[in-house]
Design an enzyme around this catalytic site. Structure first.
Site, PDB file in Angstrom:
ATOM      1  N   PRO A   5     -41.936   9.410-113.346  1.00  0.00           N
ATOM      2  CA  PRO A   5     -40.951  10.434-112.991  1.00  0.00           C
ATOM      3  C   PRO A   5     -39.675   9.828-112.405  1.00  0.00           C
ATOM      4  O   PRO A   5     -39.733   8.880-111.653  1.00  0.00           O
ATOM      5  CB  PRO A   5     -41.662  11.268-111.927  1.00  0.00           C
ATOM      6  N   GLU A   6     -38.564  10.400-112.771  1.00  0.00           N
ATOM      7  CA  GLU A   6     -37.292  10.022-112.178  1.00  0.00           C
ATOM      8  C   GLU A   6     -36.909  11.130-111.204  1.00  0.00           C
ATOM      9  O   GLU A   6     -37.566  12.169-111.129  1.00  0.00           O
ATOM     10  CB  GLU A   6     -36.225   9.905-113.272  1.00  0.00           C
ATOM     11  N   ARG A  56     -41.471  -3.728-115.498  1.00  0.00           N
ATOM     12  CA  ARG A  56     -41.174  -2.494-116.217  1.00  0.00           C
ATOM     13  C   ARG A  56     -40.475  -2.831-117.534  1.00  0.00           C
ATOM     14  O   ARG A  56     -39.590  -3.679-117.559  1.00  0.00           O
ATOM     15  CB  ARG A  56     -40.258  -1.608-115.384  1.00  0.00           C
ATOM     16  N   LYS A  99     -37.708  10.513-104.864  1.00  0.00           N
ATOM     17  CA  LYS A  99     -38.861  10.850-105.689  1.00  0.00           C
ATOM     18  C   LYS A  99     -40.027  11.368-104.855  1.00  0.00           C
ATOM     19  O   LYS A  99     -41.149  11.450-105.334  1.00  0.00           O
ATOM     20  CB  LYS A  99     -39.252   9.636-106.525  1.00  0.00           C
TER      21      LYS A  99
END
Ligand SMILES: [Zn+2]
Length: 273
Positions: free
Chosen positions: A2-3, A250, A51
Site C-alpha cells: 500500500p502507498e 524492492r 501509511k
C-alpha cells in the site's frame, strides 16, 4: 504494497462506515488484546498518517494499525458474508449496527491512548495527504543526507510520509533521474519541484480505484511494472533491479534513456551514465 493514497482511501472508508457509530461488538484475534472489549464505545474518527491508520474511539483510545505488505481493512454491511480472506487471517473486528469493519493480515495492531499517538506516528516526516504537509520541510529532510540514493530517501517515511515503491519509481521517472542518484546530485530546479510533484501524484490518485501517473488510459504507469516492455516516452526497454530501503529489497523500475544517473549494471555492479 500500500502507498499513502491506498491507506488514505482505507481511512476514509472506515471513517464513513464507523465514525459517530457505537460499536456493538469488537473482537481482537491477537493474544495481547484477546480480552479487550470496545462494545458500547463510539468511534470518533479514522485518519491516516502516512501509511499508518488511527481509529479513535470514545474514552481516549486509539487503535493503531499498519497494512505493511498485504494487510487490509474491509467494510461489510451487516449480514453480508465477509470476503477479505480466510478467517484465520482476521486480526480485528469492529462492528456497529449497520456496518462491520474487518482487519485482515494486519502486521501492526495496537491499542493505545489517543494522547500517546505521537509514540507511533511522531517519527513521520510531513504527510503528503495530511494536515501537517510542509513541502519545505519535506525537501530539507530528503536532502539532509546528500549521499543517499534518491529512491531510498523517498521511501524513508521519516523524510516525508506516504510514498511507497510504485510512486518512488514513477517520481524518479518524472524527475528524469534514476533511483540510485545521490539526492545531493539532484539538480536544484528538479529538487524544488519534487514535493509538489509527489503531492500531486498522491492527491490525483486518492479518489481513484486504479493508480495512474501518466494520464493515459490503459497505460497507467510510466515505468513501474513495465520491464521489459518499452518506455512510454522513448520506447527503450524498461529495466528492473532491486533497491534496498534498509529493511528489504524492492523491485525498482527505470528507463535507461529517460533517466540519468547511476544504475545497476546487468551483472549487478553499479555504473555511472
Ligand atoms: Zn524512456
Amino acid at each position: 504494497m500500500p502507498e499513502g493514497d491506498t491507506v488514505w482511501q482505507t481511512a476514509r472508508r472506515l471513517h464513513d462506515a464507523l465514525a459517530g457509530e457505537v460499536l456493538i461488538r469488537s473482537d481482537f484475534r491477537v493474544p495481547r488484546y484477546a480480552t479487550v472489549d470496545l462494545a458500547g464505545r463510539r468511534v470518533l474518527d479514522v485518519v491516516s498518517r502516512g501509511k499508518h491508520l488511527l481509529t479513535r474511539i470514545e474514552g481516549g483510545l486509539t487503535l493503531h494499525s499498519h497494512l505493511r505488505m498485504d494487510g487490509a481493512w474491509k467494510v461489510f454491511a451487516a449480514g453480508r458474508r465477509w470476503s477479505g480472506g480466510p478467517a484465520h487471517q482476521i486480526r480485528a473486528v469492529l462492528a456497529a449496527a449497520d456496518r462491520t469493519a474487518v482487519g485482515y493480515r494486519l502486521p501492526v495492531l495496537e491499542l493505545l491512548r489517543t494522547a500517546d499517538e505521537h509514540r507511533v506516528v511522531g517519527h513521520l516526516g510531513p504527510d503528503l495527504l495530511g494536515p501537517d504537509w510542509d513541502p519545505a520541510q519535506a525537501l530539507a529532510n530528503l536532502l539532509a543526507d546528500p549521499a543517499r540514493p534518491l529512491g531510498e530517501a523517498l521511501l524513508d517515511q521519516r523524510n516525508l510520509a506516504g510514498i511507497g515503491n510504485v510512486y518512488k519509481c514513477e517520481l524518479c521517472f518524472l524527475l528524469g533521474v534514476t533511483p540510485w542518484l545521490p539526492v545531493g546530485d539532484l539538480p536544484a530546479e528538479r529538487a524544488g519541484k519534487l514535493p509538489a510533484l509527489a503531492k500531486g501524484l498522491l492527491e490525483a490518485n486518492r479518489d481513484r480505484p486504479v493508480r495512474a501517473t501518466t494520464g493515459r488510459r490503459g497505460q497507467d504507469l510510466f515505468v513501474y511494472g513495465r520491464a521489459p516492455r518499452p518506455c512510454l516516452r522513448c520506447h527503450t526497454s524498461v529495466r528492473v533491479a532491486d533497491q534496498g530501503d534498509g529493511s528489504r529489497e524492492r523491485p525498482t523500475y527505470w528507463c535507461p534513456v529517460c533517466q540519468r544517473g547511476p544504475a545497476p549494471a546487468p551483472h549487478g555492479r553499479s555504473r555511472a551514465r
